[in-house]
Design a protein around this motif. Structure first.
Motif, PDB file in Angstrom:
ATOM      1  N   ILE A 198       0.842  -1.203   0.000  1.00 58.98           N
ATOM      2  CA  ILE A 198       0.000   0.000   0.000  1.00 58.98           C
ATOM      3  C   ILE A 198       0.875   1.249   0.000  1.00 58.98           C
ATOM      4  O   ILE A 198       0.615   2.211  -0.742  1.00 58.98           O
ATOM      5  CB  ILE A 198      -0.960  -0.029   1.204  1.00 58.98           C
ATOM      6  N   VAL A 199       1.925   1.239   0.799  1.00 60.55           N
ATOM      7  CA  VAL A 199       2.842   2.384   0.840  1.00 60.55           C
ATOM      8  C   VAL A 199       3.563   2.546  -0.505  1.00 60.55           C
ATOM      9  O   VAL A 199       3.730   3.667  -1.007  1.00 60.55           O
ATOM     10  CB  VAL A 199       3.844   2.227   2.001  1.00 60.55           C
ATOM     11  N   ALA A 200       3.978   1.430  -1.108  1.00 59.77           N
ATOM     12  CA  ALA A 200       4.699   1.491  -2.385  1.00 59.77           C
ATOM     13  C   ALA A 200       3.823   2.039  -3.507  1.00 59.77           C
ATOM     14  O   ALA A 200       4.303   2.814  -4.350  1.00 59.77           O
ATOM     15  CB  ALA A 200       5.220   0.111  -2.758  1.00 59.77           C
ATOM     16  N   VAL A 201       2.557   1.672  -3.527  1.00 62.59           N
ATOM     17  CA  VAL A 201       1.657   2.199  -4.570  1.00 62.59           C
ATOM     18  C   VAL A 201       1.509   3.713  -4.420  1.00 62.59           C
ATOM     19  O   VAL A 201       1.582   4.458  -5.407  1.00 62.59           O
ATOM     20  CB  VAL A 201       0.284   1.481  -4.523  1.00 62.59           C
ATOM     21  N   GLY A 202       1.329   4.182  -3.201  1.00 65.91           N
ATOM     22  CA  GLY A 202       1.228   5.626  -2.982  1.00 65.91           C
ATOM     23  C   GLY A 202       2.505   6.357  -3.354  1.00 65.91           C
ATOM     24  O   GLY A 202       2.472   7.432  -3.964  1.00 65.91           O
ATOM     25  N   ASP A 203       3.645   5.765  -2.996  1.00 63.56           N
ATOM     26  CA  ASP A 203       4.925   6.382  -3.356  1.00 63.56           C
ATOM     27  C   ASP A 203       5.113   6.421  -4.863  1.00 63.56           C
ATOM     28  O   ASP A 203       5.634   7.412  -5.405  1.00 63.56           O
ATOM     29  CB  ASP A 203       6.077   5.607  -2.713  1.00 63.56           C
ATOM     30  N   MET A 204       4.697   5.369  -5.553  1.00 63.31           N
ATOM     31  CA  MET A 204       4.824   5.327  -7.011  1.00 63.31           C
ATOM     32  C   MET A 204       3.962   6.405  -7.667  1.00 63.31           C
ATOM     33  O   MET A 204       4.397   7.075  -8.606  1.00 63.31           O
ATOM     34  CB  MET A 204       4.434   3.948  -7.536  1.00 63.31           C
ATOM     35  N   ILE A 205       2.748   6.592  -7.168  1.00 60.65           N
ATOM     36  CA  ILE A 205       1.859   7.611  -7.735  1.00 60.65           C
ATOM     37  C   ILE A 205       2.454   8.997  -7.541  1.00 60.65           C
ATOM     38  O   ILE A 205       2.487   9.808  -8.479  1.00 60.65           O
ATOM     39  CB  ILE A 205       0.455   7.509  -7.101  1.00 60.65           C
ATOM     40  N   ILE A 206       2.937   9.289  -6.346  1.00 55.92           N
ATOM     41  CA  ILE A 206       3.512  10.612  -6.089  1.00 55.92           C
ATOM     42  C   ILE A 206       4.787  10.813  -6.900  1.00 55.92           C
ATOM     43  O   ILE A 206       4.992  11.878  -7.495  1.00 55.92           O
ATOM     44  CB  ILE A 206       3.766  10.802  -4.579  1.00 55.92           C
ATOM     45  N   ALA A 207       5.646   9.811  -6.949  1.00 50.02           N
ATOM     46  CA  ALA A 207       6.893   9.935  -7.699  1.00 50.02           C
ATOM     47  C   ALA A 207       6.624  10.134  -9.191  1.00 50.02           C
ATOM     48  O   ALA A 207       7.265  10.979  -9.847  1.00 50.02           O
ATOM     49  CB  ALA A 207       7.761   8.700  -7.488  1.00 50.02           C
ATOM     50  N   MET A 208       5.664   9.404  -9.725  1.00 53.97           N
ATOM     51  CA  MET A 208       5.345   9.551 -11.141  1.00 53.97           C
ATOM     52  C   MET A 208       4.740  10.920 -11.432  1.00 53.97           C
ATOM     53  O   MET A 208       5.062  11.544 -12.445  1.00 53.97           O
ATOM     54  CB  MET A 208       4.389   8.435 -11.572  1.00 53.97           C
ATOM     55  N   SER A 209       3.886  11.406 -10.534  1.00 51.05           N
ATOM     56  CA  SER A 209       3.273  12.727 -10.726  1.00 51.05           C
ATOM     57  C   SER A 209       4.325  13.824 -10.727  1.00 51.05           C
ATOM     58  O   SER A 209       4.324  14.705 -11.594  1.00 51.05           O
ATOM     59  CB  SER A 209       2.255  13.012  -9.625  1.00 51.05           C
ATOM     60  N   VAL A 210       5.225  13.776  -9.757  1.00 54.05           N
ATOM     61  CA  VAL A 210       6.261  14.798  -9.668  1.00 54.05           C
ATOM     62  C   VAL A 210       7.221  14.695 -10.846  1.00 54.05           C
ATOM     63  O   VAL A 210       7.648  15.721 -11.400  1.00 54.05           O
ATOM     64  CB  VAL A 210       7.004  14.701  -8.314  1.00 54.05           C
ATOM     65  N   ALA A 211       7.562  13.483 -11.275  1.00 56.56           N
ATOM     66  CA  ALA A 211       8.461  13.318 -12.416  1.00 56.56           C
ATOM     67  C   ALA A 211       7.824  13.862 -13.698  1.00 56.56           C
ATOM     68  O   ALA A 211       8.493  14.551 -14.482  1.00 56.56           O
ATOM     69  CB  ALA A 211       8.830  11.847 -12.592  1.00 56.56           C
ATOM     70  N   LYS A 212       6.554  13.561 -13.917  1.00 60.65           N
ATOM     71  CA  LYS A 212       5.883  14.112 -15.110  1.00 60.65           C
ATOM     72  C   LYS A 212       5.833  15.627 -15.051  1.00 60.65           C
ATOM     73  O   LYS A 212       6.037  16.302 -16.060  1.00 60.65           O
ATOM     74  CB  LYS A 212       4.470  13.537 -15.233  1.00 60.65           C
ATOM     75  N   TRP A 213       5.565  16.175 -13.876  1.00 58.86           N
ATOM     76  CA  TRP A 213       5.521  17.631 -13.734  1.00 58.86           C
ATOM     77  C   TRP A 213       6.907  18.234 -13.961  1.00 58.86           C
ATOM     78  O   TRP A 213       7.047  19.216 -14.685  1.00 58.86           O
ATOM     79  CB  TRP A 213       5.013  18.013 -12.341  1.00 58.86           C
ATOM     80  N   TYR A 214       7.931  17.640 -13.373  1.00 63.45           N
ATOM     81  CA  TYR A 214       9.279  18.219 -13.423  1.00 63.45           C
ATOM     82  C   TYR A 214       9.858  18.191 -14.828  1.00 63.45           C
ATOM     83  O   TYR A 214      10.507  19.145 -15.249  1.00 63.45           O
ATOM     84  CB  TYR A 214      10.194  17.462 -12.462  1.00 63.45           C
ATOM     85  N   PHE A 215       9.615  17.125 -15.579  1.00 63.61           N
ATOM     86  CA  PHE A 215      10.234  16.992 -16.897  1.00 63.61           C
ATOM     87  C   PHE A 215       9.364  17.521 -18.037  1.00 63.61           C
ATOM     88  O   PHE A 215       9.714  17.345 -19.194  1.00 63.61           O
ATOM     89  CB  PHE A 215      10.635  15.536 -17.144  1.00 63.61           C
ATOM     90  N   THR A 216       8.252  18.156 -17.706  1.00 61.67           N
ATOM     91  CA  THR A 216       7.440  18.804 -18.733  1.00 61.67           C
ATOM     92  C   THR A 216       8.031  20.181 -19.019  1.00 61.67           C
ATOM     93  O   THR A 216       8.274  20.964 -18.100  1.00 61.67           O
ATOM     94  CB  THR A 216       5.973  18.945 -18.261  1.00 61.67           C
TER      95      THR A 216
END
Length: 192
Positions: A107-125
């Protein structure tokens, strides 16, 4: 303290830059705040089921009675009641503990993956104005579609390590009863 601040100036500036970018990402994607809340709700729901199973498993023990003579008192005994579990129930308890470790880490890993992916998409746009508020929802979809196996495998590895540490802690507790300092030192090194 001042000398330490001078030596670590570049690392402090890097940390300030990371915090600044994180606050910008959170400002641009406020729905990202809901991810830890959903994680907490998932953990609470799983804990309710886990506690139900744990209570039922604990009720499988048999009540035993131990009578200990009181020193100095003639013929007086103090009685203690305790649960005694057979090997099957103890093995089921260890299995339940492993299930707790794996599911909680998942459960913790899924939440971390969602946040990490969101921030990565935002940062590299390149043009951040083109990003809408649906970026977190698309990251939830991508995580559930493509990355659940990654989260499950990573949480399995962490659960195995936590399980091994729990077994070592149990052995360490038994060794302390035997008062063997060499075995206690070896298990203490294994715990690290």
């Amino acid at each position: 303290f001042a000398f330490l601040m001078i030596c670590l100036r570049k690392q402090i500036q890097l940390a300030i830059g990371c915090v600044r970018q994180a606050s910008r990402a959170l400002n641009r994607m406020p729905s990202m705040i809901a991810v830890p809340v959903l994680q907490a709700l998932g953990l609470v729901a799983f804990m309710a089921a886990f506690l139900s199973y744990a209570v039922h498993l604990a009720s499988l023990g048999e009540v035993g009675k131990i009578e200990v003579p009181i020193p100095g008192e003639s013929g007086m005994e103090l009685a203690f009641r305790l649960f005694e579990f057979d090997d099957f129930v103890e093995k089921c308890a260890w299995y339940l503990l492993f299930c707790w470790f794996w599911t909680a880490n998942f459960i913790v890993a899924v939440g971390d993956m969602i946040i990490a992916m969101s921030v990565a998409k935002w940062y590299f746009t390149w043009d951040k104005k083109t990003l809408g508020c649906g970026i977190v929802a698309s990251c939830v979809r991508d995580t559930f579609r493509y990355h659940l196996g990654t989260c499950a495998y990573g949480s399995l590895i962490i659960a195995i390590v936590q399980y091994i540490r729990a077994v070592i802690a149990k052995i360490q507790k038994k060794i302390k009863e035997l008062d063997s300092s060499i075995a206690d030192a070896i298990l203490c090194c294994c715990q690290c």
